[in-house]
Scaffold this active site. Structure first.
Site, PDB file in Angstrom:
ATOM      1  N   GLU A  73       6.621   9.055  -9.440  1.00  0.00           N
ATOM      2  CA  GLU A  73       6.856   9.129  -7.987  1.00  0.00           C
ATOM      3  C   GLU A  73       8.079   8.276  -7.624  1.00  0.00           C
ATOM      4  O   GLU A  73       8.952   8.688  -6.856  1.00  0.00           O
ATOM      5  CB  GLU A  73       5.612   8.628  -7.245  1.00  0.00           C
TER       6      GLU A  73
ATOM      7  N   THR B 255       7.297  -0.273  -1.648  1.00  0.00           N
ATOM      8  CA  THR B 255       8.439  -0.797  -0.877  1.00  0.00           C
ATOM      9  C   THR B 255       9.478  -1.382  -1.850  1.00  0.00           C
ATOM     10  O   THR B 255       9.150  -1.747  -2.982  1.00  0.00           O
ATOM     11  CB  THR B 255       7.996  -1.909   0.101  1.00  0.00           C
TER      12      THR B 255
HETATM   13  C1  LIG Z   1       6.472   8.567   5.676  1.00  0.00           C
HETATM   14  C2  LIG Z   1       5.449   7.904   4.821  1.00  0.00           C
HETATM   15  C3  LIG Z   1       4.724   8.672   3.946  1.00  0.00           C
HETATM   16  C4  LIG Z   1       3.724   8.075   3.160  1.00  0.00           C
HETATM   17  N1  LIG Z   1       2.974   8.864   2.326  1.00  0.00           N
HETATM   18  C5  LIG Z   1       1.916   8.321   1.667  1.00  0.00           C
HETATM   19  C6  LIG Z   1       1.036   9.153   0.907  1.00  0.00           C
HETATM   20  O1  LIG Z   1       1.237  10.364   0.768  1.00  0.00           O
HETATM   21  N2  LIG Z   1      -0.037   8.578   0.315  1.00  0.00           N
HETATM   22  C7  LIG Z   1      -0.302   7.237   0.418  1.00  0.00           C
HETATM   23  O2  LIG Z   1      -1.298   6.801  -0.131  1.00  0.00           O
HETATM   24  N3  LIG Z   1       0.510   6.434   1.134  1.00  0.00           N
HETATM   25  C8  LIG Z   1       1.619   6.935   1.772  1.00  0.00           C
HETATM   26  N4  LIG Z   1       2.433   6.125   2.516  1.00  0.00           N
HETATM   27  C9  LIG Z   1       2.154   4.706   2.616  1.00  0.00           C
HETATM   28  C10 LIG Z   1       3.086   3.861   1.768  1.00  0.00           C
HETATM   29  O3  LIG Z   1       2.798   4.039   0.419  1.00  0.00           O
HETATM   30  C11 LIG Z   1       2.943   2.414   2.233  1.00  0.00           C
HETATM   31  O4  LIG Z   1       3.633   2.310   3.461  1.00  0.00           O
HETATM   32  C12 LIG Z   1       3.518   1.430   1.240  1.00  0.00           C
HETATM   33  O5  LIG Z   1       2.691   1.347   0.117  1.00  0.00           O
HETATM   34  C13 LIG Z   1       3.675   0.042   1.822  1.00  0.00           C
HETATM   35  O6  LIG Z   1       2.522  -0.379   2.443  1.00  0.00           O
HETATM   36  P1  LIG Z   1       2.563  -1.009   3.927  1.00  0.00           P
HETATM   37  O7  LIG Z   1       3.530  -0.218   4.716  1.00  0.00           O
HETATM   38  O8  LIG Z   1       1.170  -1.114   4.401  1.00  0.00           O
HETATM   39  O9  LIG Z   1       3.182  -2.435   3.728  1.00  0.00           O
HETATM   40  P2  LIG Z   1       2.452  -3.790   3.286  1.00  0.00           P
HETATM   41  O10 LIG Z   1       1.940  -3.675   1.903  1.00  0.00           O
HETATM   42  O11 LIG Z   1       1.515  -4.217   4.342  1.00  0.00           O
HETATM   43  O12 LIG Z   1       3.690  -4.766   3.273  1.00  0.00           O
HETATM   44  C14 LIG Z   1       4.329  -5.228   4.468  1.00  0.00           C
HETATM   45  C15 LIG Z   1       5.650  -5.860   4.091  1.00  0.00           C
HETATM   46  O13 LIG Z   1       5.425  -6.943   3.171  1.00  0.00           O
HETATM   47  C16 LIG Z   1       6.134  -6.744   1.980  1.00  0.00           C
HETATM   48  N5  LIG Z   1       5.319  -7.176   0.849  1.00  0.00           N
HETATM   49  C17 LIG Z   1       4.021  -6.842   0.602  1.00  0.00           C
HETATM   50  N6  LIG Z   1       3.600  -7.427  -0.533  1.00  0.00           N
HETATM   51  C18 LIG Z   1       4.659  -8.139  -1.014  1.00  0.00           C
HETATM   52  C19 LIG Z   1       4.867  -8.946  -2.165  1.00  0.00           C
HETATM   53  N7  LIG Z   1       3.888  -9.144  -3.064  1.00  0.00           N
HETATM   54  N8  LIG Z   1       6.080  -9.489  -2.341  1.00  0.00           N
HETATM   55  C20 LIG Z   1       7.073  -9.302  -1.472  1.00  0.00           C
HETATM   56  N9  LIG Z   1       6.939  -8.552  -0.350  1.00  0.00           N
HETATM   57  C21 LIG Z   1       5.756  -7.982  -0.139  1.00  0.00           C
HETATM   58  C22 LIG Z   1       6.399  -5.254   1.911  1.00  0.00           C
HETATM   59  O14 LIG Z   1       7.547  -4.962   1.141  1.00  0.00           O
HETATM   60  C23 LIG Z   1       6.604  -4.903   3.374  1.00  0.00           C
HETATM   61  O15 LIG Z   1       7.916  -5.184   3.740  1.00  0.00           O
HETATM   62  C24 LIG Z   1       3.476   6.682   3.260  1.00  0.00           C
HETATM   63  C25 LIG Z   1       4.243   5.913   4.137  1.00  0.00           C
HETATM   64  C26 LIG Z   1       5.214   6.498   4.913  1.00  0.00           C
HETATM   65  C27 LIG Z   1       5.998   5.638   5.853  1.00  0.00           C
END
Ligand SMILES: Cc1cc2nc3c(=O)[nH]c(=O)nc-3n(C[C@H](O)[C@H](O)[C@H](O)COP(=O)(O)OP(=O)(O)OC[C@H]3O[C@@H](n4cnc5c(N)ncnc54)[C@H](O)[C@@H]3O)c2cc1C
Length: 380
Positions: free
Chosen positions: A243, A366
């Site tokens: 992916e 991310t």
């Molecule tokens: C358009 C779109 C489509 C998507 N499609 C799917 C899908 O089909 N299936 C699915 O399951 N998910 C999907 N997602 C979800 C996506 O996988 C998550 O948004 C992603 O995993 C990040 O999670 P979060 O946004 O909750 O951020 P969080 O994990 O809450 O993180 C918040 C912030 O903290 C940072 N951060 C977190 N942990 C750490 C660390 N250990 N070290 C440094 N920085 C850190 C992150 O980089 C981010 O900037 C989709 C998201 C979008 C926007």
């Protein structure tokens, strides 16, 4: 030097894709963007044209292609300049779970329909309180005789409305370990207890249906578990590599499309009596961008070569997912600056590119997480 070598068959496949996308996808991109939706019939058309799931073997109705077919696919798809029709998600991200971890019965049941477009797929990991760190997953799967009962909410699921089959990651409550307590289950559309929320109104990828999914005492047959019980986390980590590689390829081929368009624009736009491309500042900018794209292409092709060769490419994939999607954002931004006022109008393809590219640094892991993964595997 070309690192990836394409056969005549790959080139025929490319031509078939090009002709199909030019006729059935590109002309509708603006309409889908405006409607915030891609009609489901389009999936059927892609399937009927034999252009879904290039990796599925012939015995299940596919063409038995290799990852080079995926690269050809993504290169041609980038030319459609839209990202609402999530073909890559279905073809190269979700269906490979069924191929790798489904029983023979499951493969025979679903794969031919995945190829024909009768069964569109999605994968549901993310939850309202669980994003990057999947070990906190709260959705549960409890065995009850020959069935499994799923309860919980998933969110931000791509193909959230259009999907006929969803791979749901859920926690087995009897296994008391954050990582080895997760399994993957196939949930069909129409299963009682499985419902979908409203489609999200997003910054970008507007025509793609990202939605919440709800599971309330949703009962599925035990046979719908993929792989081994408790093996979900390992399966996800394994498949997330492809992916992320696809997201990385999207970043590089997207940047290639931008520099091509930008050079053409600068050559035909006259400012102060001469083409913009003859201004030294603009030429420097164009050459810098073209250099970055070439570096990206070389890194990408080496990485794809090693991936096809079965080498461990976790570090490089994480690096290129992060660098390539940042590159795409940077190039859309720089192209907008050079192309000026008309490029800010909704009718300009750059506007869609600006919105869509912003999301690529967040999904599929991310870019911060990508750097964490690379650092960990580099032993830093
Ligand atoms: C358009 C779109 C489509 C998507 N499609 C799917 C899908 O089909 N299936 C699915 O399951 N998910 C999907 N997602 C979800 C996506 O996988 C998550 O948004 C992603 O995993 C990040 O999670 P979060 O946004 O909750 O951020 P969080 O994990 O809450 O993180 C918040 C912030 O903290 C940072 N951060 C977190 N942990 C750490 C660390 N250990 N070290 C440094 N920085 C850190 C992150 O980089 C981010 O900037 C989709 C998201 C979008 C926007």
């Amino acid at each position: 030097m070309e690192i990836l070598k394409y056969t005549e068959e790959h080139e025929k496949y490319r031509e078939k894709l090009r002709v199909f996308f030019e006729k059935e996808v590109t002309p509708y991109a603006d309409k889908w963007e405006e409607d915030h939706a891609v009609p489901k019939e389009v999936w059927r058309k892609v399937g009927q044209a034999g252009l879904l799931c290039p990796l599925v073997p012939e015995e299940y109705g596919g063409i038995g292609g290799d990852f080079s077919h995926v690269v050809v696919y993504m290169e041609e798809f980038a030319k459609t300049k839209q990202s609402g029709l999530m073909l890559t998600l279905h073809n190269d991200i979700v269906v490979p779970y069924i191929l790798a971890y489904g029983t023979e019965e499951v493969k025979k049941k679903y794969l031919p329909k995945c190829v024909s477009g009768e069964c569109i797929t999605a994968v549901a990991m993310t939850e309202p309180a669980v994003g990057s760190d999947l070990s906190g997953m709260e959705t549960t799967a409890v065995e009850d005789g020959d069935e499994i009962i799923i309860n919980g909410n998933k969110t931000f699921i791509s193909n959230g409305h259009v999907s006929d089959l969803v791979i749901v990651a859920a926690r087995n409550s009897e296994i008391d370990d954050p990582y080895s307590g997760i399994s993957l289950y196939l949930v069909e559309d129409g299963t009682p207890g499985f419902e979908r929320g409203e489609k999200f109104d997003k910054l970008g990828m507007r025509s793609q249906d990202t939605a919440e999914l709800f599971f309330n005492n949703c009962r599925i047959p035990k046979e719908n578990m993929l792989g081994t019980k408790g093996g979900g986390f390992i399966m996800l980590m394994e498949k997330l590599q492809q992916e992320r590689l696809c997201a990385a390829i999207g970043g590089v081929v997207g940047s290639e499309a931008i520099i091509k368009e930008l050079i053409e624009f600068c050559q035909k736009t006259i400012v102060d009596g001469k083409p913009l491309s003859k201004s030294q500042a603009i030429r420097f900018e164009l050459v810098e961008m073209a250099t970055e794209v070439k570096l990206g292409r070389t890194f990408m092709e080496t990485l794809i070569y090693d991936h096809i060769d079965g080498q461990n490419v976790v570090v490089e994939t994480s690096m290129l997912k992060s660098w390539g999607t940042d590159l795409l954002n940077d190039h859309v931004n720089r192209a907008l600056e050079i192309m000026g006022d008309y490029a800010t109008l909704e009718e300009s393809v750059l506007v869609r590119g600006f919105r869509d590219s912003r999301i690529t640094t967040i999904f599929a892991g991310t870019n911060e997480i990508m750097k964490q993964v690379a650092a960990q595997f580099m032993g830093i």
